[in-house]
Design a protein around this motif. Structure first.
Motif, mmCIF file in Angstrom:
data_model
loop_
_atom_site.group_PDB
_atom_site.id
_atom_site.type_symbol
_atom_site.label_atom_id
_atom_site.label_comp_id
_atom_site.label_asym_id
_atom_site.label_seq_id
_atom_site.Cartn_x
_atom_site.Cartn_y
_atom_site.Cartn_z
ATOM 1 N N GLN B 338 0.816 -1.115 -0.088
ATOM 2 C CA GLN B 338 -0.031 -0.001 0.060
ATOM 3 C C GLN B 338 0.902 1.281 0.109
ATOM 4 O OE1 GLN B 338 -2.329 -0.056 3.449
ATOM 5 N NE2 GLN B 338 -4.325 -1.047 2.370
ATOM 6 N N SER B 339 0.400 2.218 -0.816
ATOM 7 C CA SER B 339 1.142 3.610 -0.503
ATOM 8 C C SER B 339 1.038 4.006 1.103
ATOM 9 C CB SER B 339 0.412 4.644 -1.484
ATOM 10 O OG SER B 339 -0.856 4.668 -0.796
ATOM 11 N N ARG B 340 2.049 4.661 1.521
ATOM 12 C CA ARG B 340 2.280 5.113 2.855
ATOM 13 C C ARG B 340 1.407 6.184 2.992
ATOM 14 N NH1 ARG B 340 7.364 3.892 4.218
ATOM 15 N NH2 ARG B 340 8.131 1.659 4.071
ATOM 16 N N ILE B 341 0.772 6.929 1.958
ATOM 17 C CA ILE B 341 -0.052 8.118 2.443
ATOM 18 C C ILE B 341 -1.102 7.884 3.307
ATOM 19 C CG2 ILE B 341 -1.060 10.010 1.387
ATOM 20 C CD1 ILE B 341 0.045 8.948 -1.186
ATOM 21 N N GLY B 342 -1.183 8.412 4.444
ATOM 22 C CA GLY B 342 -2.191 7.994 5.331
ATOM 23 C C GLY B 342 -3.345 9.054 5.437
ATOM 24 N N PHE B 343 -4.521 8.702 6.221
ATOM 25 C CA PHE B 343 -5.347 9.971 6.176
ATOM 26 C C PHE B 343 -6.171 9.435 7.426
ATOM 27 C CE2 PHE B 343 -8.556 6.797 4.993
ATOM 28 C CZ PHE B 343 -7.977 6.337 4.011
ATOM 29 N N TRP B 345 -9.334 9.120 10.361
ATOM 30 C CA TRP B 345 -10.648 8.487 10.325
ATOM 31 C C TRP B 345 -11.816 9.413 9.845
ATOM 32 C CZ3 TRP B 345 -11.112 3.662 11.149
ATOM 33 C CH2 TRP B 345 -10.369 3.136 11.595
ATOM 34 N N LEU B 353 -14.334 5.806 0.875
ATOM 35 C CA LEU B 353 -14.243 4.657 1.038
ATOM 36 C C LEU B 353 -15.478 3.834 1.519
ATOM 37 C CD1 LEU B 353 -11.007 3.638 2.685
ATOM 38 C CD2 LEU B 353 -11.573 3.009 0.645
ATOM 39 N N VAL B 357 -17.684 0.980 -0.395
ATOM 40 C CA VAL B 357 -18.069 -0.347 0.219
ATOM 41 C C VAL B 357 -19.695 -0.414 0.116
ATOM 42 C CG1 VAL B 357 -18.849 -1.090 2.951
ATOM 43 C CG2 VAL B 357 -16.363 -0.392 2.341
ATOM 44 N N VAL B 361 -20.920 -3.445 -1.996
ATOM 45 C CA VAL B 361 -21.988 -4.644 -1.398
ATOM 46 C C VAL B 361 -23.054 -4.739 -2.434
ATOM 47 C CG1 VAL B 361 -23.430 -5.093 0.664
ATOM 48 C CG2 VAL B 361 -20.758 -4.484 0.892
ATOM 49 N N ALA C 116 -16.797 -5.990 4.478
ATOM 50 C CA ALA C 116 -16.379 -5.053 3.712
ATOM 51 C C ALA C 116 -15.938 -3.691 4.704
ATOM 52 C CB ALA C 116 -17.332 -4.397 2.725
ATOM 53 N N LEU C 117 -16.891 -3.624 5.739
ATOM 54 C CA LEU C 117 -16.614 -2.453 6.624
ATOM 55 C C LEU C 117 -15.220 -3.009 7.354
ATOM 56 C CD1 LEU C 117 -20.231 -1.674 8.054
ATOM 57 C CD2 LEU C 117 -18.516 -0.228 6.921
ATOM 58 N N LEU C 120 -12.312 -2.160 5.442
ATOM 59 C CA LEU C 120 -12.233 -0.699 5.270
ATOM 60 C C LEU C 120 -11.484 -0.274 6.630
ATOM 61 C CD1 LEU C 120 -13.174 1.966 4.220
ATOM 62 C CD2 LEU C 120 -15.188 1.934 5.455
ATOM 63 N N LEU C 121 -11.885 -0.655 7.645
ATOM 64 C CA LEU C 121 -11.453 -0.256 9.180
ATOM 65 C C LEU C 121 -10.083 -0.771 9.269
ATOM 66 C CD1 LEU C 121 -14.576 -0.859 11.526
ATOM 67 C CD2 LEU C 121 -13.843 1.333 10.460
ATOM 68 N N SER C 123 -7.973 -1.506 6.920
ATOM 69 C CA SER C 123 -7.358 -0.527 5.750
ATOM 70 C C SER C 123 -6.818 0.833 6.510
ATOM 71 C CB SER C 123 -7.932 -0.550 4.515
ATOM 72 O OG SER C 123 -7.670 0.503 3.930
ATOM 73 N N ILE C 124 -7.742 1.434 6.895
ATOM 74 C CA ILE C 124 -7.551 2.856 7.490
ATOM 75 C C ILE C 124 -6.773 2.804 8.439
ATOM 76 C CG2 ILE C 124 -8.435 4.999 8.324
ATOM 77 C CD1 ILE C 124 -11.006 4.477 7.056
ATOM 78 N N ARG C 125 -6.829 1.767 9.202
ATOM 79 C CA ARG C 125 -5.863 1.683 10.515
ATOM 80 C C ARG C 125 -4.411 1.276 10.170
ATOM 81 N NH1 ARG C 125 -8.078 -2.573 13.646
ATOM 82 N NH2 ARG C 125 -10.120 -1.505 13.460
ATOM 83 N N ARG C 127 -2.952 2.202 7.401
ATOM 84 C CA ARG C 127 -2.375 3.386 6.747
ATOM 85 C C ARG C 127 -1.867 4.299 7.883
ATOM 86 N NH1 ARG C 127 -3.743 3.958 1.427
ATOM 87 N NH2 ARG C 127 -5.035 2.488 0.786
ATOM 88 N N LYS C 128 -2.687 4.649 8.778
ATOM 89 C CA LYS C 128 -2.142 5.343 9.901
ATOM 90 C C LYS C 128 -0.888 4.836 10.874
ATOM 91 C CE LYS C 128 -5.512 6.793 12.643
ATOM 92 N NZ LYS C 128 -5.121 8.254 12.619
ATOM 93 N N ALA C 131 1.827 5.076 8.247
ATOM 94 C CA ALA C 131 2.535 6.655 8.198
ATOM 95 C C ALA C 131 3.158 6.990 9.426
ATOM 96 C CB ALA C 131 1.217 7.460 8.184
#
Lengths: 180, 663, 166
Positions: B338-343, B345, B353, B357, B361, C116-117, C120-121, C123-125, C127-128, C131
């Motif tokens: 994955q790219s390291r670029i974060g964002f 919550w 995203l 989803v 679905v 999926a959720l 999603l969660l 994946s976000i975690r 990334r943080k 980073a």
């Protein structure tokens, strides 16, 4: 592991394609009878052409392995399969007719013109027996065993191929079952 | 003579497709400039010959050349000319040719409008589209030749087009639908090209976006037309049945919606590259799957073309090669890291995203529901049917889940945002929406209705949040006009599309909750009241059309004593085929439709008559039109034009790729 | 028109698509509504994917008549559905009933959404976490400061942050 995850979509696709391929061999319109291994429904309906007018019920038409053929004079395909049914009757296969939503006079004329392969014909003028059987269009042929249980339904014309490949083996098996 | 000429042109097109598939692709791996630069000319050449072929078939239809089997089976000399031409695609073979024509159009368009693309990528994109064209051309020529002749026994007249298809709807619905359906092949080709080159950066997303948005917009309009056509043609006032063929067009739309949003993120932030590529492949794969489902006879549908399992095998093989191949390429070449670029919550990325989803679905659910009967039959588990009750119960909640976040979306910031800011901006719209939503069912319907309330709250929220955001954007400008002009077509396109979505939601829920339908026995002189409208059956009449005769029922509809509409419903009998069809009479309005259809004659002068009151039904399609227009609007954005100028100055920073433009 | 004239044999599968408009009478509004809903949920056994409300086929007409009769005989919705399934199988229901097989169908959306959720969660975690782990060493940190102080080119990694509109 990361790379392996990326193969998941491909895997799912392969499984789906398998189903699609199998689907090409199936007929989505073919509807198996809901009454397989269940008894013929109870009914009390007139016999075609009986003089004096007679009623027949379920009890009278069960007892041996037989075919029940749903037909009508307005059904073109029934005319197509009729000669073959006559042949089968000549070979000794018991065939009972269910004259489905027809009128007596036309039906009797038809049998007179084309021959009568039926042991007897049940007049189902309103289609009530048909409804109970799950009939959705003529011609349909049911294979019923000696105990009055429906064991198979064929939707469509019964011809040499259908008989030899599908119906006859069933009839033979049921007779063997019955004598065992 | 002309049909043979058309047949020959198609074969030439096949040859060109083959060359397009092989030469530029080979050239792109060998860094052969000449080979690569042949791609655009080959694409345009392919278009020319497919167009010639199409024109020849069209000529055969318009001139009633019944020696061509297709014309004899699907047309008739009494039909109006426009319909004769449209009958070309009112069948399997002709519609396949339309598919190929539209694919060639998109291919040529990409060839012409891609001056800023590096040649290596362009050649790969065009080659991939060539592969798809090759497959369809083979399919057409080998199994579904539209130019088959009936010589020597030429019929004197044709069998007539199915009366249900004899309608202006046939003229526009398939072409628009295919423009969308097939248009996703461009996004697909870009994805494959990027995978081949191993370069999945923001530029790829920027190049892909206009094409994808255009295809999505076309598909939106195409589906909307189909729905509207079914509504007025079929006489039962329904507009969506979750039929397999309808689903076949809806699934690419759902996946495509996820795609256009995902592309936005990849373009802006360089994120989700791998995921967006997968989505692009997935969306077009659904288009191809749809083509398979509709023509193979694997599923039952009123819309399906005459089913032929032999054709099904071909399409399935094609599907396996294209989709299987692309998914394999994806698995091997997509970045595993994955790219390291974060964002955070709380950020726009998270909302996007979430959009993905929900739509993913939704797509998978519709796919599974559509294939479920096939799966259970194949596994010997019995015969099941999956219809509107199932789809409605699972689809609508998903959409309801999505909308609250849709309202926040436009206002949200990339990378990191604060809920406090959201609350500050959007609390007022939210409260206002709640109030309006609660009040509406009482004011309009006279009593509480949970679904209506929910729909109005959600749609109202969307609209008010949008207005709020618009206000926020122009807040600091010197004047309103200055502020509005500063906003980009992209922004307006997004807001228009979201607004359209809100309108469609209102239309769907309100019409299903408040519609009134009555089937009655009526004779001239009878009258009936529904929903405050007074329907009077004035008289029966005989009508003669160009290729039909009909019984007409003349009605006058009044409200509060004032006649507001005079309508004539017809029961038509088409002369060539003998088929009987009912033609509904509709008084259309922005806030309601009044719908009258004739059923069976019941003896004497009595007929079974259906009276319909359908409030807000036009909002469904109006909303869809707005969505489509919004999609098209985003194409006008300057940054796509700016990109070309920038690349001409040589500042693309793409390393060793050839800077030369197209041939 | 008498069914007899309209009849289409099974092998002549030309199912007319258009609406059927009959004028049934109902004892009350509730019954009419139940009829409307049930006739939309029951599938015509031989048509090309139509419910019995929309189909012209004779069997559909028969089933509608049967439905009307059963409603007036006081049967409940479940009983009527059971009656139809006994004769035509589960195929005739557009709303699959809950059983071991259809369980998969009904649960699929929920499971998919949950899955999926979760992805999603996660994946976000990730990334943080990703980073955060790219932290600079002390020396690198100093070099960075020096560079920033030197040049005017503070080109941020994310030019779109903040005021982006689309």
């Amino acid at each position: 592991m990361g790379r392996l995850k990326l193969f998941i979509p491909l895997a799912v696709f392969v499984v789906m394609s398998g189903f699609l391929m199998r689907g090409l061999q199936l007929d989505p319109q073919a509807l198996p009878s809901a009454l397989i291994d269940k008894p013929i429904p109870e009914f009390s309906l007139p016999v075609l052409g009986a003089a004096p007018a007679t009623m027949v019920s379920r009890q009278a038409v069960i007892g041996e392995v037989a075919l029940f053929n749903v037909w009508a004079t307005w059904c073109a395909s029934c005319r197509v399969e009729h000669p073959y049914l006559t042949q089968l009757a000549a070979r000794g296969i018991p065939i009972y007719g269910i004259n489905y939503k027809d009128n007596d006079r036309d039906a009797l004329q038809w049998l007179q013109d084309l021959g009568d392969p039926y042991r007897l014909n049940i007049v189902d003028a309103e289609g009530s027996l048909g409804l109970d059987l799950g009939v959705y269009g003529a011609p349909e042929t049911y294979v019923v065993d000696a105990n009055g249980l429906i064991r198979y339904r064929h939707v469509g014309v019964v011809n040499e191929q259908v008989w030899t490949e599908i119906l006859e083996p069933i009839v033979r098996e049921l007779r063997r079952e019955g004598s065992a | 003579m002309i049909p043979e000429f058309g047949h020959f042109a198609l074969i030439i097109a096949l040859g060109l497709a083959l060359l397009l598939t092989l030469i530029p692709l080979w050239g792109s791996f060998r860094n052969n400039q000449q080979a690569m630069s042949m791609a655009p000319s080959l694409s345009i050449g392919m278009l020319v010959f497919v167009a010639i072929s199409f024109a020849c078939l069209g000529y055969a239809f318009v001139t009633d050349d019944f020696s061509v089997a297709l014309v004899a089976n699907h047309s008739n000399s009494l039909m109006p000319t426009a319909l004769k031409f449209s009958a070309l695609w009112g069948n399997h073979e002709g519609s396949l040719l339309l598919w190929v024509l539209i694919l060639s159009l998109w291919t040529a368009a990409v060839a012409i409008f891609s001056a800023e693309l590096p040649l290596q990528l362009l050649s790969r994109v065009l080659s991939v589209m060539g592969i798809i064209a090759l497959g369809f051309l083979l399919f057409s020529l080998l199994t579904s030749n539209p130019f088959a002749r009936l010589l020597p026994s030429v019929p004197t007249d044709g069998a007539d087009l199915n009366p249900l298809l004899q309608d202006p709807g046939l003229i526009i619905h398939p072409p628009l639908l295919y423009m969308g359906y097939v248009g996703f092949s461009v996004a697909f080709a870009f994805a494959i090209g990027a995978l081949m080159g191993g370069r999945l950066d923001a530029s790829w997303a920027r190049w892909s976006r206009p094409w994808t948005n255009a295809a999505w917009a076309f598909l939106t309009l195409g589906i909307m037309l189909g729905s509207w056509w079914a509504y007025y043609e079929l006489g039962w006032g329904g507009w969506w049945f979750w039929d397999p063929v309808e689903n076949a067009s809806f699934m690419p739309w759902l996946a495509g919606t996820a795609l256009i949003h995902s592309l936005a993120v990849t373009e802006k932030r360089g994120l989700f590259r791998s995921w967006t590529v997968l989505l692009a492949i997935f969306t077009f794969s659904l288009s191809l799957l749809g083509t398979f489902l509709v023509r193979s006879g694997v599923l039952t549908s009123v819309h399906a073309f005459a089913a032929d399992p032999a054709r099904g095998v071909f399409v399935l093989a094609f599907l396996a090669i294209v989709v299987g191949g692309s998914l394999t390429l994806y698995a091997l070449r997509a970045p595993a890291v994955q790219s390291r670029i974060g964002f955070a919550w709380v950020s726009r990325e998270s909302l996007m995203l979430l959009n993905n989803v929900v739509f993913l679905v939704a797509t998978l659910t519709v796919l599974f529901g559509t294939l479920f009967p096939l799966i259970t039959d194949a596994l010997g588990l019995g015969k099941y049917s999956v219809g509107p009750p199932y789809f409605n119960s699972v689809f609508l909640p998903l959409m309801a889940l999505l909308i609250p976040f849709m309202g926040i979306g436009p206002t949200s910031r990339w990378k990191r945002d604060e809920t406090a800011r959201w609350r500050a901006e959007l609390l007022a719209p939210a409260l206002a929406a709640l109030i309006i939503g609660f009040g509406f069912p009482f004011l309009y319907g006279g009593s509480f209705n949970l679904w209506v309330m929910l729909a109005v709250v959600l749609a109202g929220w969307l609209v008010l949040a949008m207005l709020r955001d618009l206000g926020r954007q122009v807040r600091n400008a010197s004047s309103l006009m200055v502020g509005l002009r500063r906003l980009t077509p992209s922004y307006y396109g997004m807001q228009l599309a979201h607004l359209g979505f809100a309108a469609s939601v209102i239309g769907v829920v309100l019409t299903s909750q408040y519609a009134v339908e009555r089937d009655l026995k009526m004779a001239p002189g009878d009258s009936h009241d529904i929903a405050g409208y007074h329907f009077v059956f004035d008289e029966l009449s005989k009508v003669r059309g160009p290729n039909f005769i009909a019984d007409g029922a003349n009605f006058s509809v009044s409200q509060d004593g004032v006649v507001i509409a005079r309508l004539q419903a017809q029961k038509r009998r088409y002369l060539a085929s003998g088929q009987v069809m009912t033609e509904a009479a509709i008084d259309a309005g922005v806030f309601r439709d009044i719908f009258i259809a004739m059923g069976e004659p019941l003896g004497g002068e009595s007929w079974a008559i259906r009276l319909h009151y359908k409030p807000f039904v036009r909002w469904i399609w109006g909303g869809a039109i707005a969505m489509g227009l919004g999609g098209f609007l985003t194409l006008a954005d300057r940054r796509y034009r700016r990109a070309r100028r920038r690349s001409e100055a040589g500042v693309t920073g793409l390393g060793t790729e050839a800077q030369g433009g197209t041939a | 028109m008498s069914r007899r004239y309209l009849l289409l044999c099974l092998l002549l599968l030309v199912a007319p698509v258009q609406a059927v408009i009959e004028s049934y009478d109902f004892a009350d509004e509730e019954m009419r509504e139940r009829y409307r809903l049930l006739s939309a949920e029951l599938r015509c056994p031989k048509c090309q994917n139509q419910n019995i409300a929309d189909s012209n086929a004779p069997i559909a007409a028969d089933l509608r008549a049967q439905l009307h009769e059963q409603l007036h005989a006081g049967r409940s919705n479940d009983e009527i559905v059971e009656y139809m399934v006994d004769r035509y199988g589960e195929f005739v229901l557009y709303r699959p009933r809950w059983n071991q097989v259809t369980m998969v169908l009904w649960l699929a959306p929920v499971i998919l959404l949950g899955l999926a959720l979760w992805v999603l969660l996660a994946s976000i975690r990730n990334r943080k976490a990703g980073a955060a782990s790219v932290a600079l060493s002390e020396a690198e940190q100093q070099r960075l400061q020096a560079l920033l102080a030197d040049t005017d080119n503070g080109a941020s990694q994310d030019p779109q942050q903040g005021s982006s509109n689309d």
